[in-house]
Design a protein around this motif. Sequence first.
Motif, PDB file in Angstrom:
ATOM      1  N   ARG A  78       0.823  -1.212   0.000  1.00 57.20           N
ATOM      2  CA  ARG A  78       0.000   0.000   0.000  1.00 57.20           C
ATOM      3  C   ARG A  78       0.857   1.263   0.000  1.00 57.20           C
ATOM      4  NH1 ARG A  78      -4.795   1.613   4.327  1.00 57.20           N
ATOM      5  NH2 ARG A  78      -5.405   3.544   3.292  1.00 57.20           N
ATOM      6  N   PHE A  79       1.992   1.200   0.708  1.00 52.48           N
ATOM      7  CA  PHE A  79       2.848   2.382   0.829  1.00 52.48           C
ATOM      8  C   PHE A  79       4.118   2.181   0.004  1.00 52.48           C
ATOM      9  CE2 PHE A  79       0.826   2.073   5.221  1.00 52.48           C
ATOM     10  CZ  PHE A  79      -0.274   2.824   4.839  1.00 52.48           C
ATOM     11  N   ARG A  80       4.798   3.254  -0.283  1.00 52.08           N
ATOM     12  CA  ARG A  80       5.906   3.212  -1.227  1.00 52.08           C
ATOM     13  C   ARG A  80       7.195   2.698  -0.586  1.00 52.08           C
ATOM     14  NH1 ARG A  80       6.372   8.522  -4.866  1.00 52.08           N
ATOM     15  NH2 ARG A  80       7.462   7.004  -6.197  1.00 52.08           N
ATOM     16  N   SER A  81       8.013   2.039  -1.419  1.00 54.84           N
ATOM     17  CA  SER A  81       9.397   1.730  -1.100  1.00 54.84           C
ATOM     18  C   SER A  81      10.192   2.066  -2.353  1.00 54.84           C
ATOM     19  CB  SER A  81       9.572   0.259  -0.725  1.00 54.84           C
ATOM     20  OG  SER A  81       9.016  -0.006   0.546  1.00 54.84           O
ATOM     21  N   LEU A  82      11.297   2.770  -2.187  1.00 58.59           N
ATOM     22  CA  LEU A  82      12.025   3.321  -3.332  1.00 58.59           C
ATOM     23  C   LEU A  82      13.464   2.804  -3.329  1.00 58.59           C
ATOM     24  CD1 LEU A  82      10.667   6.972  -3.078  1.00 58.59           C
ATOM     25  CD2 LEU A  82       9.930   5.164  -4.642  1.00 58.59           C
ATOM     26  N   PRO A  83      13.832   1.962  -4.294  1.00 62.32           N
ATOM     27  CA  PRO A  83      15.196   1.419  -4.356  1.00 62.32           C
ATOM     28  C   PRO A  83      16.119   2.329  -5.170  1.00 62.32           C
ATOM     29  CG  PRO A  83      13.817   0.363  -6.007  1.00 62.32           C
ATOM     30  CD  PRO A  83      12.929   1.345  -5.271  1.00 62.32           C
ATOM     31  N   GLY A  84      17.393   1.961  -5.149  1.00 65.34           N
ATOM     32  CA  GLY A  84      18.376   2.590  -6.022  1.00 65.34           C
ATOM     33  C   GLY A  84      18.688   4.036  -5.713  1.00 65.34           C
ATOM     34  N   ARG A  85      18.613   4.458  -4.455  1.00 62.67           N
ATOM     35  CA  ARG A  85      18.866   5.857  -4.106  1.00 62.67           C
ATOM     36  C   ARG A  85      20.333   6.037  -3.701  1.00 62.67           C
ATOM     37  NH1 ARG A  85      14.287   5.469  -6.581  1.00 62.67           N
ATOM     38  NH2 ARG A  85      12.955   7.299  -6.311  1.00 62.67           N
ATOM     39  N   ARG A  86      20.966   7.018  -4.314  1.00 62.80           N
ATOM     40  CA  ARG A  86      22.367   7.344  -4.014  1.00 62.80           C
ATOM     41  C   ARG A  86      22.480   8.831  -3.723  1.00 62.80           C
ATOM     42  NH1 ARG A  86      26.491   3.788  -5.852  1.00 62.80           N
ATOM     43  NH2 ARG A  86      25.706   1.965  -6.995  1.00 62.80           N
ATOM     44  N   GLY A  87      23.254   9.183  -2.721  1.00 68.38           N
ATOM     45  CA  GLY A  87      23.527  10.578  -2.433  1.00 68.38           C
ATOM     46  C   GLY A  87      22.494  11.216  -1.528  1.00 68.38           C
ATOM     47  N   ARG A  88      22.907  12.273  -0.890  1.00 61.67           N
ATOM     48  CA  ARG A  88      22.107  12.938   0.135  1.00 61.67           C
ATOM     49  C   ARG A  88      20.755  13.410  -0.394  1.00 61.67           C
ATOM     50  NH1 ARG A  88      24.045  15.073   4.891  1.00 61.67           N
ATOM     51  NH2 ARG A  88      22.634  16.534   5.966  1.00 61.67           N
ATOM     52  N   ALA A  89      20.755  14.107  -1.521  1.00 59.50           N
ATOM     53  CA  ALA A  89      19.517  14.684  -2.037  1.00 59.50           C
ATOM     54  C   ALA A  89      18.525  13.585  -2.427  1.00 59.50           C
ATOM     55  CB  ALA A  89      19.803  15.579  -3.238  1.00 59.50           C
ATOM     56  N   ALA A  90      19.032  12.521  -3.076  1.00 63.47           N
ATOM     57  CA  ALA A  90      18.145  11.442  -3.521  1.00 63.47           C
ATOM     58  C   ALA A  90      17.546  10.690  -2.342  1.00 63.47           C
ATOM     59  CB  ALA A  90      18.915  10.484  -4.427  1.00 63.47           C
ATOM     60  N   VAL A  91      18.377  10.467  -1.308  1.00 64.30           N
ATOM     61  CA  VAL A  91      17.871   9.749  -0.137  1.00 64.30           C
ATOM     62  C   VAL A  91      16.832  10.607   0.590  1.00 64.30           C
ATOM     63  CG1 VAL A  91      18.492   8.828   2.125  1.00 64.30           C
ATOM     64  CG2 VAL A  91      19.921   8.326   0.132  1.00 64.30           C
ATOM     65  N   ALA A  92      17.100  11.903   0.762  1.00 62.61           N
ATOM     66  CA  ALA A  92      16.147  12.784   1.444  1.00 62.61           C
ATOM     67  C   ALA A  92      14.822  12.842   0.696  1.00 62.61           C
ATOM     68  CB  ALA A  92      16.746  14.181   1.582  1.00 62.61           C
ATOM     69  N   ALA A  93      14.902  12.954  -0.619  1.00 62.28           N
ATOM     70  CA  ALA A  93      13.669  13.008  -1.409  1.00 62.28           C
ATOM     71  C   ALA A  93      12.896  11.710  -1.286  1.00 62.28           C
ATOM     72  CB  ALA A  93      14.006  13.295  -2.874  1.00 62.28           C
ATOM     73  N   ALA A  94      13.592  10.573  -1.236  1.00 59.53           N
ATOM     74  CA  ALA A  94      12.918   9.280  -1.113  1.00 59.53           C
ATOM     75  C   ALA A  94      12.228   9.150   0.246  1.00 59.53           C
ATOM     76  CB  ALA A  94      13.921   8.144  -1.301  1.00 59.53           C
ATOM     77  N   VAL A  95      12.902   9.627   1.315  1.00 61.96           N
ATOM     78  CA  VAL A  95      12.278   9.591   2.644  1.00 61.96           C
ATOM     79  C   VAL A  95      10.998  10.415   2.625  1.00 61.96           C
ATOM     80  CG1 VAL A  95      12.516  10.275   5.048  1.00 61.96           C
ATOM     81  CG2 VAL A  95      14.417   9.138   3.879  1.00 61.96           C
ATOM     82  N   ASP A  96      11.050  11.603   2.055  1.00 66.47           N
ATOM     83  CA  ASP A  96       9.850  12.455   1.975  1.00 66.47           C
ATOM     84  C   ASP A  96       8.745  11.753   1.189  1.00 66.47           C
ATOM     85  OD1 ASP A  96      10.905  14.577   3.430  1.00 66.47           O
ATOM     86  OD2 ASP A  96      11.753  15.544   1.652  1.00 66.47           O
ATOM     87  N   ALA A  97       9.107  11.093   0.086  1.00 66.75           N
ATOM     88  CA  ALA A  97       8.103  10.442  -0.758  1.00 66.75           C
ATOM     89  C   ALA A  97       7.463   9.250  -0.044  1.00 66.75           C
ATOM     90  CB  ALA A  97       8.740   9.986  -2.067  1.00 66.75           C
ATOM     91  N   VAL A  98       8.256   8.498   0.675  1.00 73.45           N
ATOM     92  CA  VAL A  98       7.702   7.345   1.407  1.00 73.45           C
ATOM     93  C   VAL A  98       6.756   7.821   2.502  1.00 73.45           C
ATOM     94  CG1 VAL A  98       8.276   5.455   2.967  1.00 73.45           C
ATOM     95  CG2 VAL A  98       9.605   5.787   0.875  1.00 73.45           C
ATOM     96  N   LEU A  99       7.166   8.821   3.272  1.00 73.77           N
ATOM     97  CA  LEU A  99       6.296   9.348   4.324  1.00 73.77           C
ATOM     98  C   LEU A  99       5.012   9.931   3.740  1.00 73.77           C
ATOM     99  CD1 LEU A  99       8.992  11.000   6.607  1.00 73.77           C
ATOM    100  CD2 LEU A  99       7.518   9.065   7.230  1.00 73.77           C
ATOM    101  N   ALA A 100       5.118  10.561   2.593  1.00 71.81           N
ATOM    102  CA  ALA A 100       3.938  11.164   1.962  1.00 71.81           C
ATOM    103  C   ALA A 100       2.964  10.111   1.460  1.00 71.81           C
ATOM    104  CB  ALA A 100       4.370  12.066   0.812  1.00 71.81           C
TER     105      ALA A 100
END
Length: 782
Positions: A78-100
């Motif tokens: 039901r909720f998102r999981s985002l693979p293949g994230r590298r680097g500070r900006a990509a990881v931060a954006a993925a955390v925001d997207a999963v929480l959203a």
Amino acid sequence: MSGPAVRLGTKAESLDRLAPLLTTARVLPRASFTLREWRASRARLLDEVLARPWAAGPLIVRSSAVTEDTAAGSQAGRFRSLPGRRGRAAVAAAVDAVLASYDAERPDDQVLLQPELTGVRLSGVAHSHDPSSGAPYTVVNWSESGRTEAVTGGAEDGLWISYCAEGTPPDEVRHPLVAAVRALLAEIARLTGEARLDVEFAVSADGELVLLQARPLACAAPPPAAAAHRAAVTAAADAVDRAGRAGPPLPGTRPLFGVMPDWNPAEMIGLRPRPLALSLYRLLITDSVWARARHRYGYRDLRGTPLLVDFAGLPYVDVRASVASFLPADLPVPLAGRLAGHWLGLLAASPELHDKIESRIVLSAHGLRTRERIDALASAGFGAEDRALLRASLHRLTDRLVGGTLWEADLARIGSPDAAREPAAHADGCAADRPGCCGAALAARLAACAEGGTLPFAALARAAFIATEFLDDLVAEGALSPGDEAAFVGGIGLVAGELRHDFHVLEREAFLKRYGHLRPGTYDILSPRYDEAPERYFDWAARRPDTGERPVFRPGPALLRAVGRLTAREGFAFGASRLLEFMAAALRGREHGKFAFTSVLSDVLTDVRTLGERHGLDADAMSHVDFPTIAALPADRRAAAGILRDAAARGREAHAVTRALSLPPLVADGRDAWSFVVPQARPTFVTRGRVLAPVADIDAGDPPEGAIALVTSADPGYDWLFARGVAGLVTAFGGANSHMATRALELGVPAVIGAGESLLNRWSQAAALDIDAAAGLVAVVS
């Protein structure tokens, strides 16, 4: 006594608690934090995570909400999981997207970060119990695609599933992965005290089992007692072995039983039918009618051989009998036995073809491309003389059938069951208060239905298969385009097209008078008829004027010349016009034959319900009484009531056992009742269209308009779906020549036929599906 060492929590908490204790698998390094912590210390958390050695490579940012992974429900996918994230900006954006992606803002919701597992050999999901029945099976579903989300993400190719009953000896477990996952589940159960578990796992490049997730399993039903289930599995295994020891119809054939070959009980009555439905199907089709119809058309005489066996209530086709019955009667017995043995061996080696034996395994008629398939038998040791004998025999059978009059006589007979709809006389002393509503009278009506209804229908079903083979050959040979094929099927006047047309042009009363006897479950007394629940099936406010003429396919001179050249090339005595006439009449006759005989069966089911009510039993109770018991009821009302009550109680108890059992689609011996591994079935895609639409679980009551309708057993009684404007269709069971495949082709509805229970259940959880029938692909839209 001390409590469990580990208490399961969120995804992140469960992995943290299990990681230091597990010996049967490892847990990847991880970090997690809450929404509250992320908002308060975003920069610090990123610094801490990215400073870890394992954060140098690609990361996966996973959901770990407090509403996930609970005993009430997993919320899987039901909720998102985002693979293949590298680097500070990509990881931060993925955390925001999963929480959203969470359904609400809860400060304690978490996010889980781990190194992405690469070089995966296989991955999957495992349950300690069957999620549907609660029965104690280790159920493992995995993919060898190398993508950890292949199973949970709804991939339709390369999937395997295994069932292993509790109590299966270790040396009988059919796959080393299953043995390893079984040990993992057992260890987690010991550590947590959770009897029912759901885990996700992967096997790394170096062969190590990796635990990705562990949670309580939410079952749809309470589990049966372990001892009772073990006794039921033992009984089913014994029944399989007894059936296998029965004499084969032809020498040299091995025991093999299937749920979808030939008369396909999985599609017609379901995997676990109640006793009444199972007994009716036997009476009307599989005890004797099937073999009489085939013998009538020139096939080997199997009269007296039942096609269907049941293992603790699970219906299976005896594939030995089925394969033998597809051989022409004039084929020498030694050659027939060798061919049947070869074909059974092919099916055993390729069990994914269990719903395609007529098109991919056996040769039962001579089409326009049969020579190629016969020539291929040379590699299996069939010499030139063997192949010539088979070719000549199939050619004679096909020439006689298409050019002869037997199928025309069967067409003329399909209206004869109408007489059986009239109430029969009572048995002497019968206390029934409605004409025809006693056991003896109902038995007489069903006997008439079998003789004048299902017998010609079964024969026409064989003719329709041959017609479909010719139709496919004409497309493959270039005489017909795919568009011509659809126009041909759409223009021959099949029931579904007529129903959809009549829904818009007939008044409600007239429409229900014609179609009211239909019910989605043809043999199921609990399935309401159209005229018993019309508002459930039809939206009368959605009717629109439909004054256009229905299409009629008229072959032009060029098509007739092309078909004529092909029939002449194959040496047939019939020409193009006769072949096209046969194809249209056989396909139409099969549909109208079923429409006719089900009118009798539907009325009989209604009267069985009435008979039960008269004796104090409702429809549910009567569904557990087999028909021979009803047919033999005595005239004395009190005695009859007692017999029915006892039979219903026994049937209910037996069916409870049936519901908790799982066997593979193909069964070879009793060991298959304990442990089996099967590939995910490859479904049949119908039309070359594409549709992206929301899913509608029809059996759960979802409205079908504009949706992709999902149904388990797509009996032709589901024709009402097409009148409601479905955008697409998915069935768990059925094949390329099933009724619903023909209806979808006729009406141009993209369809996935015979996807299997596992895929159907997974797809029913999706928001929408994207079906590309031309490419043979289904994509899940979350």
